[in-house]
Design a protein around this motif. Structure first.
Motif, PDB file in Angstrom:
ATOM      1  N   CYS A  19       0.834  -1.197   0.000  1.00  0.00           N
ATOM      2  CA  CYS A  19       0.000   0.000   0.000  1.00  0.00           C
ATOM      3  C   CYS A  19       0.872   1.251   0.000  1.00  0.00           C
ATOM      4  CB  CYS A  19      -0.910  -0.013   1.221  1.00  0.00           C
ATOM      5  SG  CYS A  19      -1.936   1.464   1.400  1.00  0.00           S
ATOM      6  N   SER A  36      -0.746  -5.353   0.402  1.00  0.00           N
ATOM      7  CA  SER A  36      -2.140  -5.317  -0.054  1.00  0.00           C
ATOM      8  C   SER A  36      -2.543  -6.660  -0.645  1.00  0.00           C
ATOM      9  CB  SER A  36      -2.334  -4.200  -1.081  1.00  0.00           C
ATOM     10  OG  SER A  36      -1.462  -4.376  -2.183  1.00  0.00           O
ATOM     11  N   GLN A  37      -3.839  -6.801  -0.905  1.00  0.00           N
ATOM     12  CA  GLN A  37      -4.392  -8.057  -1.399  1.00  0.00           C
ATOM     13  C   GLN A  37      -5.075  -7.838  -2.739  1.00  0.00           C
ATOM     14  OE1 GLN A  37      -7.099  -8.864   1.807  1.00  0.00           O
ATOM     15  NE2 GLN A  37      -5.509  -9.665   3.175  1.00  0.00           N
ATOM     16  N   ARG A  39      -6.351  -3.750  -5.873  1.00  0.00           N
ATOM     17  CA  ARG A  39      -5.645  -4.214  -4.693  1.00  0.00           C
ATOM     18  C   ARG A  39      -6.228  -3.476  -3.487  1.00  0.00           C
ATOM     19  NH1 ARG A  39      -1.378  -7.531  -5.851  1.00  0.00           N
ATOM     20  NH2 ARG A  39      -0.793  -7.519  -3.649  1.00  0.00           N
ATOM     21  N   HIS A  40      -6.455  -4.228  -2.435  1.00  0.00           N
ATOM     22  CA  HIS A  40      -7.075  -3.697  -1.224  1.00  0.00           C
ATOM     23  C   HIS A  40      -6.093  -3.808  -0.065  1.00  0.00           C
ATOM     24  CE1 HIS A  40     -10.031  -2.959   1.921  1.00  0.00           C
ATOM     25  NE2 HIS A  40      -9.573  -4.044   2.541  1.00  0.00           N
ATOM     26  N   CYS A  41      -5.948  -2.727   0.667  1.00  0.00           N
ATOM     27  CA  CYS A  41      -5.078  -2.743   1.846  1.00  0.00           C
ATOM     28  C   CYS A  41      -5.905  -3.119   3.071  1.00  0.00           C
ATOM     29  CB  CYS A  41      -4.437  -1.375   2.063  1.00  0.00           C
ATOM     30  SG  CYS A  41      -3.402  -1.322   3.564  1.00  0.00           S
ATOM     31  N   GLU A 100      -7.933   1.423  -1.482  1.00  0.00           N
ATOM     32  CA  GLU A 100      -8.028   0.598  -2.670  1.00  0.00           C
ATOM     33  C   GLU A 100      -7.144   1.181  -3.769  1.00  0.00           C
ATOM     34  OE1 GLU A 100     -12.203   0.373  -3.541  1.00  0.00           O
ATOM     35  OE2 GLU A 100     -12.439  -1.412  -2.283  1.00  0.00           O
ATOM     36  N   HIS A 101      -6.425   0.311  -4.469  1.00  0.00           N
ATOM     37  CA  HIS A 101      -5.518   0.722  -5.535  1.00  0.00           C
ATOM     38  C   HIS A 101      -5.943   0.041  -6.840  1.00  0.00           C
ATOM     39  CE1 HIS A 101      -2.754   2.273  -2.419  1.00  0.00           C
ATOM     40  NE2 HIS A 101      -3.079   1.164  -1.749  1.00  0.00           N
TER      41      HIS A 101
END
Length: 313
Positions: free
Chosen positions: A148, A155-156, A164-166, A172-173
Motif C-alpha cells: 500500500c 495489499s491483497q 488491490r485492497h489494503c 483501494e488501488h
C-alpha cells in the motif's frame, strides 16, 4: 456545413498496430473477488502462462500455441492465487497467470519467448497478442504494487486482479496505465526522425516521451519535440494509439506541424536527429535504403505513423 464527425475509416488506424487485436469481453462491471476461483473451476477456461517478461508457448503443428487448460498448466507451477481474469472469449474465461517454473526448466516442447519477439515475429495471432499485452501489463502492475502506497502494508488482490485492497488502512488501488506521446513532426516534403542510443543499427523512429500530470496530449507532443529536437510545433493532430506492455503504457500517436527547421537535438536523449525526405523514408520502410537505414518494424505504432505520412501524398 456537412456533418463530418464520423467521416473516417470504419477500421480506425489503431486496429493495425501490434497488441491491438484483443477481442476479449472484459465485463468490467461484473468482476467479483471470487472471479478467478470461478474461472479455475470452469472446464472451458484457458490460461496464458508468463514469467520474467516471457510468454510460455507450446510447440504445435509447426507453430506456437499460447493457451493452456487449467490441468495442463499444473506442471508449470502456476500461481493461481495471483492470477488475473482478463475476461471472456467465445471459448470461455481467459486468465493470465504467473508460472513458477523458470525458463531453464521448461520441457523441449515449450519455449519461453519475450513479449517483443512474440509480436515482432508474429508467433501468435492478433487476438492472442492483444490478450498477452493485457495480461502482461496487469501482472507487471501487481508485481510492482504489492504494498500500500499510503501505509506500507502488504495489499491483497481483489476483483479478479483489477484492484488491490489494503487490509490495514482500507485504501483501494487500481491498475495504472502510463500515457506516452509518440509524434511524427512532418511537412508535405519531409519528416523528423531521431535515433536513440539503444536502437538497432541504422534505425530511426518518431520521437516519444511520457505525458506528465496536468498536461494535455497536445502539450506533451509540443514539449517533447521542443526538448528533444528544438523544433516548435503548431498544430497537433491525433492519429492512433497502441497498448504497450513495457510495463503498462499506452502509446498515443500524433502528427505535429513544425514552425521552424533548425534542429537543436538533445544529445543526452538522442544519438542523432534529422530531417528525411519522403522518398528516402519510403526506402527505409521498404528496407532498401543504400545506407541500410530503417524505420521500426510493422506492429510498432511508429511504423504506422511513418507509413501513413509516406502514403499521404
Amino acid at each position: 456545413m456537412s456533418f463530418r464527425l464520423f467521416d473516417a475509416p470504419l477500421r480506425e488506424p489503431s486496429q493495425f498496430v501490434g497488441f491491438a487485436g484483443n477481442t476479449i469481453d472484459r465485463q468490467s462491471e461484473n468482476r467479483a473477488d471470487d472471479s478467478v476461483d470461478k474461472a479455475l473451476a470452469d472446464p472451458t477456461t484457458r490460461l496464458l502462462l508468463m514469467n520474467g517478461g516471457r510468454l510460455y508457448l507450446k510447440l504445435a503443428d509447426g507453430g506456437f500455441d499460447p493457451w493452456y487448460r487449467v490441468a495442463e498448466s499444473q506442471p508449470f507451477e502456476p500461481s493461481f492465487d495471483q492470477g488475473v481474469l482478463l475476461g471472456f472469449s467465445e471459448q470461455g474465461p481467459v486468465l493470465a497467470v504467473l508460472a513458477g517454473i523458470d525458463a531453464e526448466r521448461l520441457p523441449e516442447t515449450v519455449k519461453a519467448i519475450d513479449y517483443r519477439s512474440v509480436y515482432m515475429q508474429g508467433l501468435i495471432d492478433e487476438a492472442a497478442a492483444g490478450a498477452m499485452a493485457q495480461g502482461a501489463a496487469l501482472l507487471a502492475w501487481h508485481a510492482s504494487h504489492r504494498f500500500c502506497s499510503k501505509c506500507g502494508s502488504e495489499s491483497q488482490m481483489r476483483a479478479g486482479g483489477y484492484k488491490r485492497h489494503c487490509p490495514n488502512c482500507g485504501t483501494e488501488h487500481f491498475p495504472r496505465t502510463d500515457p506516452v506521446a509518440i509524434m511524427l513532426t512532418a511537412t508535405r516534403e519531409k519528416c523528423l526522425l531521431g535515433r536513440g542510443r539503444h536502437f538497432a543499427p541504422g534505425m530511426y523512429s518518431a520521437l516519444a516521451g511520457f505525458i506528465e500530470p496536468g498536461e494535455t496530449i497536445e502539450a506533451a507532443v509540443r514539449r517533447e519535440t521542443l526538448e528533444e529536437a528544438g523544433i516548435r510545433l503548431g498544430r497537433v493532430v491525433y492519429h492512433a494509439s497502441q497498448p504497450w506492455p513495457f510495463p503498462y503504457s499506452l502509446m498515443i500517436g500524433c502528427f505535429g506541424e513544425p514552425l521552424n527547421e533548425d534542429i537543436q537535438a538533445d544529445l543526452n536523449e538522442l544519438e542523432d536527429c534529422r530531417w528525411f525526405l519522403r522518398d528516402e523514408v519510403r526506402l527505409m520502410l521498404d528496407r532498401t535504403h543504400p545506407d541500410t537505414l530503417v524505420t521500426p518494424p510493422k506492429g510498432a505504432i511508429a511504423h504506422y505513423l511513418i507509413r501513413a505520412w509516406v502514403d499521404s501524398e
